[in-house]
Motif scaffolding. Structure first.
Motif, PDB file in Angstrom:
ATOM      1  N   VAL A   1      12.470  33.283  12.400  1.00 20.14           N
ATOM      2  CA  VAL A   1      13.243  31.904  12.719  1.00 20.14           C
ATOM      3  C   VAL A   1      12.457  30.849  12.061  1.00 20.14           C
ATOM      4  O   VAL A   1      13.001  29.845  11.749  1.00 20.14           O
ATOM      5  N   PHE A   2      11.120  30.653  11.846  1.00 18.71           N
ATOM      6  CA  PHE A   2      10.446  29.592  11.531  1.00 18.71           C
ATOM      7  C   PHE A   2      10.465  29.547  10.264  1.00 18.71           C
ATOM      8  O   PHE A   2      10.741  28.434   9.508  1.00 18.71           O
ATOM      9  N   LEU A   3      10.723  30.617   9.255  1.00 13.75           N
ATOM     10  CA  LEU A   3      11.165  30.535   8.028  1.00 13.75           C
ATOM     11  C   LEU A   3      12.591  30.092   7.723  1.00 13.75           C
ATOM     12  O   LEU A   3      12.860  29.385   6.618  1.00 13.75           O
ATOM     13  N   GLN A   4      13.496  30.592   8.518  1.00 13.82           N
ATOM     14  CA  GLN A   4      14.918  30.053   8.338  1.00 13.82           C
ATOM     15  C   GLN A   4      14.942  28.360   8.715  1.00 13.82           C
ATOM     16  O   GLN A   4      15.681  27.869   8.019  1.00 13.82           O
ATOM     17  N   ALA A   5      14.258  27.989   9.871  1.00 16.94           N
ATOM     18  CA  ALA A   5      14.245  26.658   9.965  1.00 16.94           C
ATOM     19  C   ALA A   5      13.578  25.775   8.884  1.00 16.94           C
ATOM     20  O   ALA A   5      13.892  24.591   8.530  1.00 16.94           O
ATOM     21  N   SER A   6      12.642  26.476   8.122  1.00 15.43           N
ATOM     22  CA  SER A   6      11.961  25.770   7.167  1.00 15.43           C
ATOM     23  C   SER A   6      12.635  25.939   5.528  1.00 15.43           C
ATOM     24  O   SER A   6      11.991  25.220   4.816  1.00 15.43           O
ATOM     25  N   GLY A   7      13.684  26.506   5.662  1.00 13.48           N
ATOM     26  CA  GLY A   7      14.175  26.904   4.383  1.00 13.48           C
ATOM     27  C   GLY A   7      14.518  25.679   3.530  1.00 13.48           C
ATOM     28  O   GLY A   7      14.227  25.929   2.400  1.00 13.48           O
ATOM     29  N   LYS A   8      15.264  24.819   4.196  1.00 15.56           N
ATOM     30  CA  LYS A   8      15.755  23.947   3.258  1.00 15.56           C
ATOM     31  C   LYS A   8      14.498  22.881   2.720  1.00 15.56           C
ATOM     32  O   LYS A   8      14.570  22.125   1.663  1.00 15.56           O
ATOM     33  N   GLN A   9      13.319  22.966   3.472  1.00 20.40           N
ATOM     34  CA  GLN A   9      12.407  21.979   3.143  1.00 20.40           C
ATOM     35  C   GLN A   9      11.444  22.845   1.973  1.00 20.40           C
ATOM     36  O   GLN A   9      10.795  22.190   1.128  1.00 20.40           O
ATOM     37  N   LEU A  10      11.524  24.209   2.132  1.00 20.23           N
ATOM     38  CA  LEU A  10      10.551  25.031   1.355  1.00 20.23           C
ATOM     39  C   LEU A  10      11.482  25.257  -0.161  1.00 20.23           C
ATOM     40  O   LEU A  10      10.539  24.853  -1.289  1.00 20.23           O
ATOM     41  N   ILE A  11      12.666  25.277  -0.045  1.00 23.38           N
ATOM     42  CA  ILE A  11      13.705  25.477  -1.358  1.00 23.38           C
ATOM     43  C   ILE A  11      14.963  24.576  -1.034  1.00 23.38           C
ATOM     44  O   ILE A  11      15.792  25.034  -0.406  1.00 23.38           O
ATOM     45  N   ASP A  12      14.954  23.529  -1.969  1.00 27.17           N
ATOM     46  CA  ASP A  12      15.926  22.694  -1.882  1.00 27.17           C
ATOM     47  C   ASP A  12      17.043  23.131  -2.794  1.00 27.17           C
ATOM     48  O   ASP A  12      16.845  22.854  -4.065  1.00 27.17           O
ATOM     49  N   LEU A  13      17.995  23.711  -2.269  1.00 24.46           N
ATOM     50  CA  LEU A  13      19.202  24.231  -3.219  1.00 24.46           C
ATOM     51  C   LEU A  13      20.182  23.038  -3.255  1.00 24.46           C
ATOM     52  O   LEU A  13      21.279  23.442  -4.001  1.00 24.46           O
TER      53      LEU A  13
END
Length: 242
Positions: A43-55
């Protein structure tokens, strides 16, 4: 969404975990710990996805991709026998069990369609990204998360003891089914304000999560629950543009 939200979800399902512990003859709390660690990490990975990889896309494709990668790493790190228990297989329990699971799923889905045709707001414009996303990512990642790895770990924690038509169920099934509804209806925002939608939680638990969970259990693999999950999401998207 606050990163404390997944901890809230675990807290909300904790009564079911406590009941499972006392109702199970011999609990294995080591795997309960693995479940909590895996679930929170995902869940933490999903929540941080846009911050880690801006598509630069409307939906959180990056978070879902990270969730998928995590799930596949775990799946391919265990033996073939354990992958089958996770549901990562092309085999089915039996044709009769599959038919029964499909019958239940389509029955619940028919009710779901009628209910949403009556209550859902309509008139939205067609959006290609919405349809592509709903047809792929939620079912793929959430089924691996909930009814794949989480169910597998929880069944190792609390061995299933109920049997219906040769298919085993237990408290793990209950916990995962409720957790899915809770995770869609209870959210802490960035200011730690609680948004608690009890109607959404109950509806998704009783209708969507339960029916897809039965489809997963009676089919014996994740393929059907992934397709079922994405079917429900696509139906939602279609109804909103009618």
């Amino acid at each position: 969404m606050s990163l404390f939200t997944p901890l809230l979800w675990i807290l909300l399902i904790s009564p079911f975990i406590v009941i499972a512990h006392f109702k199970t003859e011999k609990s294995n709390l080591k795997y309960l710990g693995f479940f909590i660690l895996y679930f929170l990490t995902d869940v933490f990975l999903q929540a941080s996805g846009k911050q880690l990889i801006d598509l630069d896309l409307k939906f959180n494709w990056a978070g879902k991709i990270l969730s998928l990668i995590l799930g596949l790493i775990i799946i391919f790190s265990v033996s073939k026998e354990e992958r089958i228990k996770i549901g990562f297989t092309s085999k089915i329990n039996s044709k009769s069990n599959l038919k029964f699971g499909l019958l239940i799923f389509f029955g619940f889905t028919f009710f779901d369609i009628i209910f949403k045709l009556i209550l859902f707001p309509k008139g939205r414009n067609f959006d290609l990204e919405t349809f592509l996303f709903q047809a792929t990512m939620p079912g793929l990642t959430e089924e691996i998360l909930f009814r794949g790895i989480s169910l597998w770990l929880l069944e190792k924690s609390f061995a299933p003891t109920w049997n219906y038509c040769g298919v085993q169920f237990g408290w793990a099934f209950v916990i995962v089914t409720v957790l899915f509804g809770v995770s869609h209806g209870a959210i802490l925002d960035q200011d730690l304000h609680l948004k608690f939608d009890i109607a959404t939680m109950v509806y998704l638990t009783v209708i969507s999560s339960f029916s897809v969970g039965l489809l997963r259990s009676f089919s014996g693999n994740l393929i059907y629950s992934i397709l079922g999950h994405n079917t429900i999401n696509l139906i939602n998207a279609v109804i909103r543009i009618l």
